[in-house]
Write an enzyme that holds these catalytic residues in place. Structure first.
Site, PDB file in Angstrom:
ATOM      1  N   ASN A 167       2.307 -35.036 -35.336  1.00 53.03           N
ATOM      2  CA  ASN A 167       3.688 -35.421 -35.647  1.00 53.03           C
ATOM      3  C   ASN A 167       3.773 -36.916 -35.947  1.00 53.03           C
ATOM      4  OD1 ASN A 167       3.126 -35.774 -32.777  1.00 53.03           O
ATOM      5  ND2 ASN A 167       5.232 -36.460 -32.604  1.00 53.03           N
ATOM      6  N   CYS A 189      10.138 -39.705 -29.262  1.00 51.71           N
ATOM      7  CA  CYS A 189      10.256 -39.332 -27.855  1.00 51.71           C
ATOM      8  C   CYS A 189       9.729 -40.421 -26.940  1.00 51.71           C
ATOM      9  CB  CYS A 189       9.497 -38.036 -27.592  1.00 51.71           C
ATOM     10  SG  CYS A 189       9.728 -36.857 -28.900  1.00 51.71           S
TER      11      CYS A 189
HETATM   12  N1  PMP Z   1       5.752 -31.116 -30.174  1.00 47.80           N
HETATM   13  C1  PMP Z   1       5.825 -31.912 -31.242  1.00 47.80           C
HETATM   14  C2  PMP Z   1       4.663 -31.970 -32.197  1.00 47.80           C
HETATM   15  C3  PMP Z   1       6.967 -32.698 -31.473  1.00 47.80           C
HETATM   16  O1  PMP Z   1       7.042 -33.511 -32.542  1.00 47.80           O
HETATM   17  C4  PMP Z   1       8.046 -32.605 -30.557  1.00 47.80           C
HETATM   18  C5  PMP Z   1       9.284 -33.448 -30.755  1.00 47.80           C
HETATM   19  N2  PMP Z   1       9.958 -33.129 -31.934  1.00 47.80           N
HETATM   20  C6  PMP Z   1       7.929 -31.738 -29.447  1.00 47.80           C
HETATM   21  C7  PMP Z   1       6.761 -31.026 -29.288  1.00 47.80           C
HETATM   22  C8  PMP Z   1       9.033 -31.613 -28.443  1.00 47.80           C
HETATM   23  O2  PMP Z   1      10.171 -31.088 -29.007  1.00 47.80           O
HETATM   24  P1  PMP Z   1      11.545 -31.014 -28.191  1.00 47.80           P
HETATM   25  O3  PMP Z   1      11.833 -32.430 -27.752  1.00 47.80           O
HETATM   26  O4  PMP Z   1      12.526 -30.500 -29.179  1.00 47.80           O
HETATM   27  O5  PMP Z   1      11.357 -30.104 -27.036  1.00 47.80           O
END
Ligand code: PMP
Length: 408
Positions: free
Chosen positions: A172, A346
């Protein structure tokens, strides 16, 4: 806060711009995506006249069950799965928790060792820390300089006690696509399960569970332009998990809690659109990505591409600019109405450099000089021009002020 950033410049219809005001350039689709207006339309009746709890035995409940199961089939179809192999969760984080903790708890007798790639989302690293506290052994599989995980590096970490390997479909952050087929083939017949976080790749790359023997696969609704706060976990038939959430036994007892039907219907609508539009959209995004990469590397001295030069997500351009901070670049671009990211949203509130960039071998100051552009459904060719109109001057100005850059 900058007034213009909040209000935007000129009014424009949300459906045409994906929520931006016209003139603003949003290139941070990795952090959040607008919900597609077609998805919102599909969801709306499920807040009002088509409300219902699938657990109810009356007609309203039956209708809710029907919508739930139709939605499950649509999400399953996007990844070549059977409907009964998909359960809905509250998001990718919960799916990752259920996949790793649920698998480890259920398969304790088979072993106590888990391998997680170093370039995973923070949720998986923190789940790894939790499992280690619970007494499991957790090994990290390192990437090469491009962020790619070599299946042989994973193989060298596998012991008789290994039960699970977790590697994302694509990063990501740096956008590198992992050799998932080769990893899955390498693990075939070993008894070691493969979990794949497909959040960064879904809707951008074809994902087909009939072609690749992945055991557990994490999906997120928002990354398909569906509502946030919803995700799914693919669980291949025969893969056993223990529940992590206790309650009323919904979702085959693996994810208790009344289903969020409007969001589930939304994720299904988003999955149908993604399946239909993926080939054309991936080609469109790739062209924009490549134009930006070429322009930046040609125009701006001492700029480098992070991640793999070819095995990368169609929408990701991730750069390192020598001698300057990504944060300063991000803020200067923000003043111009261009919104990008320095890495994973995040963890962007910490001052730590990205664990992904460090594990690719970048020095701390190199990791800090990085900037991530991610294109999406509402991006336009003109967005690349907007970036290139201002970025070279911003980089030159910041370098002029930087004690770290000695070439001016
Ligand atoms: N895995 C990946 C590769 C992410 O980019 C993300 C955040 N978009 C997440 C997990 C966690 O997603 P969420 O915060 O919507 O639970």
């Amino acid at each position: 806060m900058d007034d213009r950033t909040v209000k935007g410049r000129k009014g424009a219809r949300v459906s045409e711009t994906g929520g931006r005001e016209e003139g603003d350039v949003y290139l941070d689709y990795q952090s959040a995506k607008p919900v597609d207006p077609r998805v919102v339309e599909a969801m709306l009746p499920y807040f009002t006249e088509r409300f219902g709890n699938p657990a109810s035995l009356h007609t309203v409940g039956d209708r809710a069950t029907e919508a739930l199961e139709e939605s499950r089939a649509a999400v399953a179809a996007l990844i070549g799965a059977q409907p009964e192999e998909v359960i809905f969760t509250s998001g990718a984080t919960e799916s990752n928790n259920l996949a790793l903790i649920g698998y480890a708890n259920r398969n304790k007798r088979a072993g106590d060792h888990v391998v997680i790639s170093e370039v995973e989302h923070i949720s998986l690293h923190n789940i790894g820390k939790y499992l280690a506290k619970e007494g499991l052994r957790v090994s990290k599989a390192p990437p090469d300089q491009y962020g790619r995980i070599d299946p042989q590096k994973v193989r060298s970490r596998i012991t008789d006690d290994t039960i699970l390997v977790s590697v994302g479909w694509a990063s990501n952050e740096v956008g590198t696509i992992q050799p998932i087929s080769a990893l899955a083939e390498m693990l075939r017949g070993t008894g070691v399960a493969l979990h794949v976080d497909a959040v960064a790749a879904e809707g951008l790359l074809p994902i087909d569970m009939t072609a690749v023997p992945v055991d557990l696969l994490t999906l997120s609704s928002n990354d398909l332009y569906g509502p946030p706060g919803l995700g799914a976990l693919y669980i291949r038939k025969g893969t056993r998990l223990a529940a992590v959430t206790m309650g009323g036994g919904q979702e085959r007892g693996l994810r208790s809690g009344t289903e969020n039907l409007p969001a589930i219907v939304g994720m299904a609508a988003a999955a149908r659109i993604a399946a239909e539009e993926l080939p054309a959209e991936a080609a469109r995004l790739t062209a924009m990505r490549d134009r930006l990469i070429e322009a930046v590397l040609e125009t701006i001295p001492d700029a480098h591409l992070n991640g793999h030069p070819t095995e990368r997500l169609p929408n990701n351009a991730h750069f390192r600019f020598e001698g300057i901070e990504g944060e300063s670049l991000l803020l200067s671009l923000k003043d111009e109405g261009i919104w990008v990211s320095t890495g994973s949203a995040c963890s962007s509130k910490t001052l730590e450099p990205s664990h992904t960039l460090i594990s690719c071998g970048l020095l701390h100051e190199e990791a800090h000089g990085s900037l991530e552009f991610t294109f999406g459904r509402f991006s336009r060719e003109a967005d690349v021009d907007s970036v290139m109109e201002v970025l070279p001057d911003i980089v030159a100005r910041l370098r002029h002020l930087s004690p770290l850059y000695r070439k001016v």
